[in-house]
Design a protein around this motif. Sequence first.
Motif, PDB file in Angstrom:
ATOM      1  N   GLN A 182       0.951  -1.132  -0.001  1.00  0.00           N
ATOM      2  CA  GLN A 182      -0.117   0.333   0.234  1.00  0.00           C
ATOM      3  C   GLN A 182       1.316   1.690   0.176  1.00  0.00           C
ATOM      4  O   GLN A 182       0.439   2.267  -0.520  1.00  0.00           O
ATOM      5  CB  GLN A 182      -1.189  -0.116   0.713  1.00  0.00           C
ATOM      6  CG  GLN A 182      -2.001  -1.274   1.628  1.00  0.00           C
ATOM      7  CD  GLN A 182      -2.778  -0.588   0.129  1.00  0.00           C
ATOM      8  OE1 GLN A 182      -2.284  -0.188  -1.185  1.00  0.00           O
ATOM      9  NE2 GLN A 182      -4.023  -0.639   0.512  1.00  0.00           N
ATOM     10  N   ALA A 183       1.998   1.158   0.395  1.00  0.00           N
ATOM     11  CA  ALA A 183       3.078   2.466   0.884  1.00  0.00           C
ATOM     12  C   ALA A 183       3.565   2.552  -0.457  1.00  0.00           C
ATOM     13  O   ALA A 183       3.232   3.830  -1.061  1.00  0.00           O
ATOM     14  CB  ALA A 183       4.037   1.840   1.709  1.00  0.00           C
ATOM     15  N   GLN A 184       3.805   1.523  -1.255  1.00  0.00           N
ATOM     16  CA  GLN A 184       4.632   1.872  -2.238  1.00  0.00           C
ATOM     17  C   GLN A 184       3.332   2.409  -4.203  1.00  0.00           C
ATOM     18  O   GLN A 184       3.649   3.387  -4.309  1.00  0.00           O
ATOM     19  CB  GLN A 184       4.808   0.389  -2.751  1.00  0.00           C
ATOM     20  CG  GLN A 184       6.621  -0.413  -2.447  1.00  0.00           C
ATOM     21  CD  GLN A 184       6.588  -1.827  -2.581  1.00  0.00           C
ATOM     22  OE1 GLN A 184       6.015  -2.153  -2.827  1.00  0.00           O
ATOM     23  NE2 GLN A 184       7.999  -2.023  -2.910  1.00  0.00           N
ATOM     24  N   ARG A 185       2.567   1.359  -3.811  1.00  0.00           N
ATOM     25  CA  ARG A 185       1.373   2.043  -4.401  1.00  0.00           C
ATOM     26  C   ARG A 185       0.876   3.608  -4.374  1.00  0.00           C
ATOM     27  O   ARG A 185       0.944   4.589  -5.245  1.00  0.00           O
ATOM     28  CB  ARG A 185      -0.123   1.512  -4.354  1.00  0.00           C
ATOM     29  CG  ARG A 185      -0.002   0.232  -4.787  1.00  0.00           C
ATOM     30  CD  ARG A 185      -1.708  -0.524  -4.541  1.00  0.00           C
ATOM     31  NE  ARG A 185      -1.002  -2.287  -4.519  1.00  0.00           N
ATOM     32  CZ  ARG A 185      -2.399  -2.808  -4.408  1.00  0.00           C
ATOM     33  NH1 ARG A 185      -3.674  -2.483  -3.705  1.00  0.00           N
ATOM     34  NH2 ARG A 185      -2.211  -4.199  -5.300  1.00  0.00           N
ATOM     35  N   ARG A 186       0.737   4.093  -3.041  1.00  0.00           N
ATOM     36  CA  ARG A 186       0.779   5.779  -2.895  1.00  0.00           C
ATOM     37  C   ARG A 186       1.422   6.522  -2.959  1.00  0.00           C
ATOM     38  O   ARG A 186       1.480   7.163  -3.972  1.00  0.00           O
ATOM     39  CB  ARG A 186       0.625   5.940  -1.122  1.00  0.00           C
ATOM     40  CG  ARG A 186       0.358   7.260  -0.494  1.00  0.00           C
ATOM     41  CD  ARG A 186       0.671   7.605   1.132  1.00  0.00           C
ATOM     42  NE  ARG A 186       0.334   8.476   1.316  1.00  0.00           N
ATOM     43  CZ  ARG A 186       1.509   8.983   1.322  1.00  0.00           C
ATOM     44  NH1 ARG A 186       3.218   8.185   1.160  1.00  0.00           N
ATOM     45  NH2 ARG A 186       2.215  10.436   1.902  1.00  0.00           N
ATOM     46  N   MET A 187       3.190   5.832  -3.292  1.00  0.00           N
ATOM     47  CA  MET A 187       3.861   6.532  -3.376  1.00  0.00           C
ATOM     48  C   MET A 187       4.010   7.423  -4.928  1.00  0.00           C
ATOM     49  O   MET A 187       3.875   7.986  -5.355  1.00  0.00           O
ATOM     50  CB  MET A 187       5.769   5.920  -2.515  1.00  0.00           C
ATOM     51  CG  MET A 187       5.715   6.580  -1.475  1.00  0.00           C
ATOM     52  SD  MET A 187       6.782   5.072  -0.692  1.00  0.00           S
ATOM     53  CE  MET A 187       8.230   6.005  -1.945  1.00  0.00           C
ATOM     54  N   TRP A 188       4.083   5.858  -5.617  1.00  0.00           N
ATOM     55  CA  TRP A 188       3.582   5.514  -7.151  1.00  0.00           C
ATOM     56  C   TRP A 188       2.568   6.680  -7.610  1.00  0.00           C
ATOM     57  O   TRP A 188       3.031   7.570  -8.566  1.00  0.00           O
ATOM     58  CB  TRP A 188       3.334   4.270  -7.958  1.00  0.00           C
ATOM     59  CG  TRP A 188       3.272   4.226  -8.890  1.00  0.00           C
ATOM     60  CD1 TRP A 188       4.304   4.605 -10.403  1.00  0.00           C
ATOM     61  CD2 TRP A 188       2.009   4.535  -9.863  1.00  0.00           C
ATOM     62  NE1 TRP A 188       3.395   4.817 -11.795  1.00  0.00           N
ATOM     63  CE2 TRP A 188       2.325   4.711 -11.161  1.00  0.00           C
ATOM     64  CE3 TRP A 188       0.621   4.315  -9.424  1.00  0.00           C
ATOM     65  CZ2 TRP A 188       1.685   4.618 -12.227  1.00  0.00           C
ATOM     66  CZ3 TRP A 188      -0.576   4.576 -10.473  1.00  0.00           C
ATOM     67  CH2 TRP A 188       0.189   4.896 -12.324  1.00  0.00           C
ATOM     68  N   PHE A 189       1.672   6.580  -6.529  1.00  0.00           N
ATOM     69  CA  PHE A 189       0.297   7.241  -7.083  1.00  0.00           C
ATOM     70  C   PHE A 189       0.682   8.514  -7.395  1.00  0.00           C
ATOM     71  O   PHE A 189      -0.177   9.529  -8.120  1.00  0.00           O
ATOM     72  CB  PHE A 189      -0.758   7.407  -5.972  1.00  0.00           C
ATOM     73  CG  PHE A 189      -2.041   8.230  -5.967  1.00  0.00           C
ATOM     74  CD1 PHE A 189      -3.040   7.664  -7.463  1.00  0.00           C
ATOM     75  CD2 PHE A 189      -2.410   9.058  -6.141  1.00  0.00           C
ATOM     76  CE1 PHE A 189      -4.302   8.658  -8.221  1.00  0.00           C
ATOM     77  CE2 PHE A 189      -3.644  10.163  -5.886  1.00  0.00           C
ATOM     78  CZ  PHE A 189      -4.480   9.168  -6.904  1.00  0.00           C
ATOM     79  N   ILE A 190       1.135   9.239  -6.007  1.00  0.00           N
ATOM     80  CA  ILE A 190       1.327  10.811  -5.957  1.00  0.00           C
ATOM     81  C   ILE A 190       3.206  11.221  -6.607  1.00  0.00           C
ATOM     82  O   ILE A 190       2.668  12.481  -7.421  1.00  0.00           O
ATOM     83  CB  ILE A 190       2.265  11.026  -4.093  1.00  0.00           C
ATOM     84  CG1 ILE A 190       0.749  10.516  -3.523  1.00  0.00           C
ATOM     85  CG2 ILE A 190       2.757  12.413  -4.581  1.00  0.00           C
ATOM     86  CD1 ILE A 190       1.363  10.979  -1.959  1.00  0.00           C
TER      87      ILE A 190
END
Length: 177
Positions: free
Chosen positions: A148-156
């Motif tokens: 989830q943290a990696q997805r958030r970083m990619w999204f931002i």
Amino acid sequence: DVVRDRVVSVLPGHMVPSAFVVLESIPLTPAGKLDRRALPTPELGRKSEFRSPETARQQKIADVFTELLDGRRIGIDESFFDLGGNSLVATRLVARVNAELGTGLRVLDLFEAPTIEELALRAESSKARGSRPVLGVVERPSVIPLSQAQRRMWFINQFDTSSPAYNIPLAVRLSGA
């Protein structure tokens, strides 16, 4: 007895103190704080006749109780909390009983069934809950999903792909094949 009866009517069973000690005055340190070392040791005596474990399951639970509660002999009708047990020791006790018996007891079970006899009954029925699956080696997938943290970083990062916000500049010198 009046204080105990009042506390029992207001608090859940596991929060009722296991002993009450009457003091003429509260011992204080020279700084005016409670002097814990000067407090008398409460007596955690038996309230009923001693009953020894009757089954192998009760004996195993009694052995864990005895080990974690200062090595004294414990009857199957005595409450873990009346004997001085607390929530930290309760987690250790439940983990040890689960390891010994292969059960799925929870700490809540000990709070609801604090005697050896009651806990043994819970342990018998907790096998239906099952224990954790055995960990083993599995084949690594070709694509590993993002956390989830990696997805958030990619999204931002997709809002401004030129931003150096999540980049760590460093130099590495590699040599060899």
